[in-house]
Every structure is written in C-alpha cells, then in structure tokens.
Design an enzyme around this catalytic site. Structure first.
Site, mmCIF file in Angstrom:
data_model
loop_
_atom_site.group_PDB
_atom_site.id
_atom_site.type_symbol
_atom_site.label_atom_id
_atom_site.label_comp_id
_atom_site.label_asym_id
_atom_site.label_seq_id
_atom_site.Cartn_x
_atom_site.Cartn_y
_atom_site.Cartn_z
ATOM 1 N N ASP A 31 -14.225 -122.477 21.157
ATOM 2 C CA ASP A 31 -13.709 -121.471 22.076
ATOM 3 C C ASP A 31 -12.713 -122.192 22.991
ATOM 4 O O ASP A 31 -12.703 -123.427 23.064
ATOM 5 C CB ASP A 31 -14.859 -120.862 22.885
ATOM 6 C CG ASP A 31 -14.384 -119.841 23.894
ATOM 7 O OD1 ASP A 31 -13.557 -118.992 23.532
ATOM 8 O OD2 ASP A 31 -14.825 -119.911 25.056
ATOM 9 N N ASP A 33 -11.292 -120.921 26.633
ATOM 10 C CA ASP A 33 -11.583 -120.849 28.069
ATOM 11 C C ASP A 33 -12.979 -121.373 28.361
ATOM 12 O O ASP A 33 -13.970 -120.901 27.802
ATOM 13 C CB ASP A 33 -11.454 -119.403 28.565
ATOM 14 C CG ASP A 33 -10.041 -118.879 28.446
ATOM 15 O OD1 ASP A 33 -9.145 -119.455 29.074
ATOM 16 O OD2 ASP A 33 -9.831 -117.898 27.699
ATOM 17 N N ASN A 65 -11.476 -114.613 22.075
ATOM 18 C CA ASN A 65 -11.440 -113.155 22.204
ATOM 19 C C ASN A 65 -10.307 -112.678 23.104
ATOM 20 O O ASN A 65 -10.120 -111.480 23.279
ATOM 21 C CB ASN A 65 -12.768 -112.640 22.770
ATOM 22 C CG ASN A 65 -13.833 -112.504 21.703
ATOM 23 O OD1 ASN A 65 -13.599 -112.775 20.525
ATOM 24 N ND2 ASN A 65 -15.032 -112.082 22.106
ATOM 25 N N ASN A 66 -9.581 -113.602 23.691
ATOM 26 C CA ASN A 66 -8.467 -113.227 24.577
ATOM 27 C C ASN A 66 -7.317 -112.679 23.727
ATOM 28 O O ASN A 66 -6.684 -113.431 22.980
ATOM 29 C CB ASN A 66 -8.009 -114.438 25.387
ATOM 30 C CG ASN A 66 -7.010 -114.075 26.459
ATOM 31 O OD1 ASN A 66 -6.307 -113.069 26.353
ATOM 32 N ND2 ASN A 66 -6.924 -114.888 27.489
ATOM 33 N N LYS A 216 -15.491 -112.290 18.447
ATOM 34 C CA LYS A 216 -16.866 -112.758 18.587
ATOM 35 C C LYS A 216 -17.700 -111.756 19.392
ATOM 36 O O LYS A 216 -17.164 -111.166 20.329
ATOM 37 C CB LYS A 216 -16.864 -114.107 19.299
ATOM 38 C CG LYS A 216 -16.072 -115.208 18.604
ATOM 39 C CD LYS A 216 -15.914 -116.451 19.482
ATOM 40 C CE LYS A 216 -15.009 -116.208 20.670
ATOM 41 N NZ LYS A 216 -14.741 -117.393 21.496
ATOM 42 N N ASP A 241 -18.965 -121.731 25.282
ATOM 43 C CA ASP A 241 -19.593 -121.760 26.610
ATOM 44 C C ASP A 241 -20.317 -120.473 26.950
ATOM 45 O O ASP A 241 -20.899 -120.379 28.025
ATOM 46 C CB ASP A 241 -18.532 -122.047 27.684
ATOM 47 C CG ASP A 241 -17.603 -120.860 27.893
ATOM 48 O OD1 ASP A 241 -17.025 -120.368 26.888
ATOM 49 O OD2 ASP A 241 -17.448 -120.409 29.049
#
Length: 302
Positions: A31, A33, A65-66, A216, A241
């Site tokens: 991931d 961020d 997912n951004n 996700k 995270d």
C-alpha cells in the site's frame, strides 16, 4: 527456509525471520499512504527497501484505493520523493483497475457514466474505454431537463468532490436497466479526501443494487496483477497499514500479510480481531507485524 513461520498469528517479526519471509516470496505488494509515504514525505527506509527488493529480483507492486490521480501522477510523486526505479507498470490504483475491468474483463460495449474525478477519466481514456463526457449544469436543472444517453452500459462510482443529487439521479436512471454494470472504485467510506464508499452507499440505497468493487479488499486488484504479470498468490506478500482494507485484501487473495504500524491500524486492533468471533475480523488479522518498512531494510542488509 530457516525457522517455521506461523500464519494469521499477528506475530511481531524482525531480523532473520523477516529476511526468511522475504526470501520465500517473489512478489511484494505495498500500500502507499502510511506504508511508503506520509503526505509528501517518504517513510524512513522506504526508498532503499524498494530499490533493494528490485535488486534482489523481486517484483514490487503498489496497490492503492486512492482514485484521485492517474498512474502517471503516481510515478511523478515517487520520483519527487526520491524513488528512482518505480515504473508505471508497477502501480495498480483503483482507478486503473476499474478501467482494466471495463475493457478487458467486462468487454464493455458502450459508454460508462462516471461519478468521479480526473484520475478516473484519465485512466478510462488511456485504456480506450468510452465514457459520457462531463456536462455543464445550469442552476436549478433537474433530471427531467437532462436527456440520457442511450448507449450507457455501465456506471462507475469513484470519489467526486463535485458530487450532487443530479449525478445521483442520472446514475439511478441508468441502473434501472439490470444489464447496466454497477462498479465502484473502492469501498473506503471514511476518508474525507478520496474515499468513494459513502457515494457508492447512496447509490446502492437508491437503486437497491450492490456495486462490484474494484479496490481493496476486493480480490480484483490482485486478479489484475495476475492477468498482467502472472503473480502467484503463494509467492506473494501484502504489506499495508489498514486491517479492514490491506490485510483483509491479502487474506481474501490468499497472500501472506504484514501490518506496518506507521499508518492507520494499531497492533491492539489486530490482536482484538484475532480474539474476535467475527469471521471477517478474524480474516483481518495480519500474519506478521513490523514497526515500519524500515524493518525490511535491516533484514535486507543482514
């Protein structure tokens, strides 16, 4: 591999055990961020870790997912933060995966009505997926004033800072057709800047339909990687995270998982999930826990 490593145990891991885990995997998924960077600052050790993994022959992927930026913009950010060997093909965002799904998996014949921003539009355009262009709206305009396109065959919901009732109404009209696909870039309801889950929920409520989620913890993001790169789940490691997205995603895809503590979720939450009777919470338990991606650097240099 030296030293047996347990599964779904929320085990704090460092040094030789972490090195053994990395040696056993060909594909490392990160991931972004809270794992690779925090805002405009790379997490300490992240730049060196990515470089060393690639030098050791690992396939490194970034799954996010951004949906607010296209992959070109991600490459620019990686470069800006000091990463020198991240390629566009390494990045799998929910916007990009949505475009891939519509083009290669759904084989869409027609246009997409988009609730979303520039990141989504740019990925659709680059993939060659036709969509309804954004139209200027007159104050006071209602759905009865808006002619609908007859060739819309899918509705895609992503984060849209200009979301309004008229867009919701248009999407509902298209989704009256049961053959019209209903997909969402991601399920994130909580993020004030990029999550589209709350917009998807509004449309699901209004249409009594459920969206197919691209990001996700849905499996599709890994299926997208597999279709393009031939990644095998047994040879793959997911590092994230957030328990409810990153770790659950890894579990859903059959990947080994590592939780880093530099982002959203805390180890106490993971331990609570481990003790829970809820199957979904039990699935959102990491196999392993590290303080940060910097622990990978210590293992790789050992």
């Amino acid at each position: 591999m030296a030293g047996a490593l347990s599964s779904r145990g929320c085990i704090k891991i460092r040094g030789p055990q972490l090195r053994d885990l990395l040696d056993s995997k060909c594909n490392i998924l990160f991931d972004c961020d809270g794992v690779i960077w925090e805002g405009e600052k790379a997490i300490p050790g992240a730049i060196e870790v990515v470089s060393l993994l690639k030098k050791h022959g690992k396939n490194v992927f970034f799954v996010t997912n951004n949906c607010t930026r296209p992959r070109d913009s991600y490459v620019q950010k990686f470069t800006r933060l000091g990463f020198t060997d991240v390629q566009k093909r390494d990045i799998f965002s929910s916007a990009y995966c949505s475009a891939v799904y519509l083009k290669d998996f759904a084989n869409l014949q027609g246009k997409v009505f988009v609730i979303g921003g520039d990141g989504v539009y740019k990925e659709l355009r680059e993939a060659g997926v036709s969509f309804v262009e954004s139209e200027p709206e007159t104050p006071g305009m209602t759905i009865s004033d808006c002619p609908l396109h007859t060739d819309v065959r899918a509705v895609l919901v992503a984060y849209d800072e200009d979301f309004n009732f008229l867009k919701l109404a248009k999407a509902c009209c298209y989704l009256r057709d049961s053959e019209c696909l209903f997909i969402a870039s991601d399920p994130d309801p909580w993020h004030p800047v990029r999550g589209s889950g709350s917009l998807t929920a509004a449309l699901e409520t209004a249409t009594n339909r459920k969206a197919t989620v691209m990001g996700k913890p849905s499996r599709f993001m890994f299926e997208c990687i597999t279709s393009q790169c031939g990644a095998d789940a047994a040879q793959s490691l997911m590092v994230g995270d957030r328990l409810e997205t990153d770790i659950l995603f890894g579990a859903n895809c059959g990947l080994s998982t590592v939780l880093t503590l530099t982002g959203v979720s805390r180890i106490e939450e993971a331990q609570a999930n481990l003790e829970s009777d809820c199957p979904e919470k039990q699935n959102a338990v990491p196999d392993y826990v590290v303080d940060s991606i910097g622990d990978f650097l210590l293992a790789l240099k050992a």
